[in-house]
Structures are given as structure tokens and as C-alpha cells.
Write a protein that holds these residues in place. Structure first.
Motif, mmCIF file in Angstrom:
data_model
loop_
_atom_site.group_PDB
_atom_site.id
_atom_site.type_symbol
_atom_site.label_atom_id
_atom_site.label_comp_id
_atom_site.label_asym_id
_atom_site.label_seq_id
_atom_site.Cartn_x
_atom_site.Cartn_y
_atom_site.Cartn_z
ATOM 1 N N ILE A 1 0.808 -1.220 0.000
ATOM 2 C CA ILE A 1 0.000 0.000 0.000
ATOM 3 C C ILE A 1 0.840 1.269 0.000
ATOM 4 O O ILE A 1 0.323 2.350 -0.180
ATOM 5 C CB ILE A 1 -0.949 0.014 1.212
ATOM 6 N N GLY A 2 2.137 1.169 0.225
ATOM 7 C CA GLY A 2 3.007 2.340 0.236
ATOM 8 C C GLY A 2 4.090 2.236 1.295
ATOM 9 O O GLY A 2 4.257 1.213 1.936
ATOM 10 N N GLU A 3 4.820 3.329 1.461
ATOM 11 C CA GLU A 3 5.905 3.376 2.446
ATOM 12 C C GLU A 3 5.359 3.557 3.856
ATOM 13 O O GLU A 3 4.405 4.304 4.068
ATOM 14 C CB GLU A 3 6.838 4.555 2.150
ATOM 15 N N ILE A 4 5.987 2.888 4.808
ATOM 16 C CA ILE A 4 5.681 3.070 6.225
ATOM 17 C C ILE A 4 6.988 3.391 6.934
ATOM 18 O O ILE A 4 7.977 2.674 6.792
ATOM 19 C CB ILE A 4 5.027 1.826 6.845
ATOM 20 N N TYR A 5 6.990 4.504 7.657
ATOM 21 C CA TYR A 5 8.167 4.942 8.403
ATOM 22 C C TYR A 5 7.843 4.885 9.888
ATOM 23 O O TYR A 5 6.744 5.262 10.303
ATOM 24 C CB TYR A 5 8.525 6.387 8.039
ATOM 25 N N GLU A 6 8.797 4.410 10.663
ATOM 26 C CA GLU A 6 8.620 4.395 12.115
ATOM 27 C C GLU A 6 9.864 4.985 12.747
ATOM 28 O O GLU A 6 10.981 4.617 12.381
ATOM 29 C CB GLU A 6 8.407 2.973 12.622
ATOM 30 N N PHE A 7 9.664 5.922 13.662
ATOM 31 C CA PHE A 7 10.808 6.414 14.392
ATOM 32 C C PHE A 7 10.444 6.652 15.845
ATOM 33 O O PHE A 7 9.302 6.899 16.196
ATOM 34 C CB PHE A 7 11.444 7.641 13.732
ATOM 35 N N GLU A 8 11.463 6.485 16.667
ATOM 36 C CA GLU A 8 11.317 6.613 18.111
ATOM 37 C C GLU A 8 12.233 7.734 18.561
ATOM 38 O O GLU A 8 13.367 7.848 18.103
ATOM 39 C CB GLU A 8 11.717 5.294 18.766
ATOM 40 N N TYR A 9 11.712 8.576 19.444
ATOM 41 C CA TYR A 9 12.512 9.702 19.914
ATOM 42 C C TYR A 9 12.053 10.133 21.299
ATOM 43 O O TYR A 9 10.948 9.794 21.734
ATOM 44 C CB TYR A 9 12.429 10.880 18.930
ATOM 45 N N THR A 10 12.923 10.849 21.989
ATOM 46 C CA THR A 10 12.553 11.465 23.256
ATOM 47 C C THR A 10 12.334 12.947 22.998
ATOM 48 O O THR A 10 12.922 13.536 22.088
ATOM 49 C CB THR A 10 13.628 11.285 24.340
ATOM 50 N N LEU A 11 11.484 13.547 23.804
ATOM 51 C CA LEU A 11 11.218 14.976 23.702
ATOM 52 C C LEU A 11 11.217 15.559 25.102
ATOM 53 O O LEU A 11 10.507 15.071 25.982
ATOM 54 C CB LEU A 11 9.870 15.222 23.014
ATOM 55 N N ASN A 12 12.040 16.565 25.290
ATOM 56 C CA ASN A 12 12.110 17.273 26.566
ATOM 57 C C ASN A 12 11.644 18.698 26.325
ATOM 58 O O ASN A 12 12.222 19.412 25.505
ATOM 59 C CB ASN A 12 13.541 17.282 27.105
ATOM 60 N N ALA A 13 10.589 19.093 27.038
ATOM 61 C CA ALA A 13 10.051 20.442 26.875
ATOM 62 C C ALA A 13 9.402 20.887 28.178
ATOM 63 O O ALA A 13 8.548 20.181 28.717
ATOM 64 C CB ALA A 13 9.021 20.470 25.750
ATOM 65 N N ASN A 14 9.821 22.039 28.652
ATOM 66 C CA ASN A 14 9.207 22.607 29.861
ATOM 67 C C ASN A 14 9.110 21.607 31.008
ATOM 68 O O ASN A 14 8.043 21.411 31.582
ATOM 69 C CB ASN A 14 7.819 23.175 29.542
ATOM 70 N N ARG A 15 10.192 20.942 31.286
ATOM 71 C CA ARG A 15 10.273 19.957 32.378
ATOM 72 C C ARG A 15 9.430 18.709 32.144
ATOM 73 O O ARG A 15 9.221 17.922 33.054
ATOM 74 C CB ARG A 15 9.906 20.586 33.720
ATOM 75 N N ILE A 16 8.907 18.552 30.961
ATOM 76 C CA ILE A 16 8.148 17.352 30.622
ATOM 77 C C ILE A 16 9.016 16.507 29.694
ATOM 78 O O ILE A 16 9.474 16.986 28.666
ATOM 79 C CB ILE A 16 6.811 17.707 29.931
#
Length: 91
Positions: free
Chosen positions: A30-45
Motif C-alpha cells: 500500500i506504500g511506504e511506512i516509516y517508524e521512528f522513536e525519539y525522546t522529547l524534553n520540553a518545559n520539564r516534561i
């Protein structure tokens, strides 16, 4: 994935910091599938994200699973199961 993180999720001056953990793509019928994992730090969260993006011709589909970083150990299996369940059905 890196461009998405630096230009949309945590651009310069946003007071957010994103760190890419992994990225992969798969070519499905059906097409391309992309998966990525990341951390996000913002305003103490601090969160851990698994993002799945799929395209089909002129359509774009996304799923992002977000978990507090402090709860990642207990939520990781569930988060991965949710991300892996993502699929696009044929039209």
C-alpha cells in the motif's frame, strides 16, 4: 526523521529538545511506512514517542504513541504493540 525533529517537533528557539533513538522504513504493497522513536524534553516534561507515518499516493496517515519517560519501562511493551498494530487498509 531527523529533519522532522529539527524543523517541526523541536526547532531552534522552541525550548524543546528532541533526540532520535531509531528510525526505519518498510515498503509495503500500500506504500511506504516509516517508524521512528525519539525522546522529547520540553518545559520539564520528558516523554518517549513512537511515531508511525504511512503514505498512500496523495494521502498521509500518522500515529504517535506518547509515554512519560519516567513510565517507559512499564509502558514500553504496550506502546510498541500499539505502534506495530498500525496499518492502512486498502481502498
Amino acid at each position: 526523521a531527523e529533519k522532522l525533529l529539527t524543523e517541526a517537533i523541536a526547532p531552534k528557539g522552541s525550548n524543546r529538545e528532541a533526540t532520535l533513538i531509531s528510525a526505519e522504513s518498510q515498503n509495503k504493497k500500500i506504500g511506504e511506512i516509516y517508524e521512528f522513536e525519539y525522546t522529547l524534553n520540553a518545559n520539564r516534561i520528558n516523554v518517549r514517542n513512537i511515531c508511525v507515518i504511512a503514505s498512500r499516493k496523495d494521502e498521509l496517515f500518522t500515529l504517535t504513541v506518547v509515554t512519560p519517560q519516567s513510565k517507559w519501562a512499564e509502558c514500553e511493551k504496550r506502546a510498541r504493540d500499539i505502534a506495530e498494530s498500525f496499518e492502512i487498509l486498502p481502498k
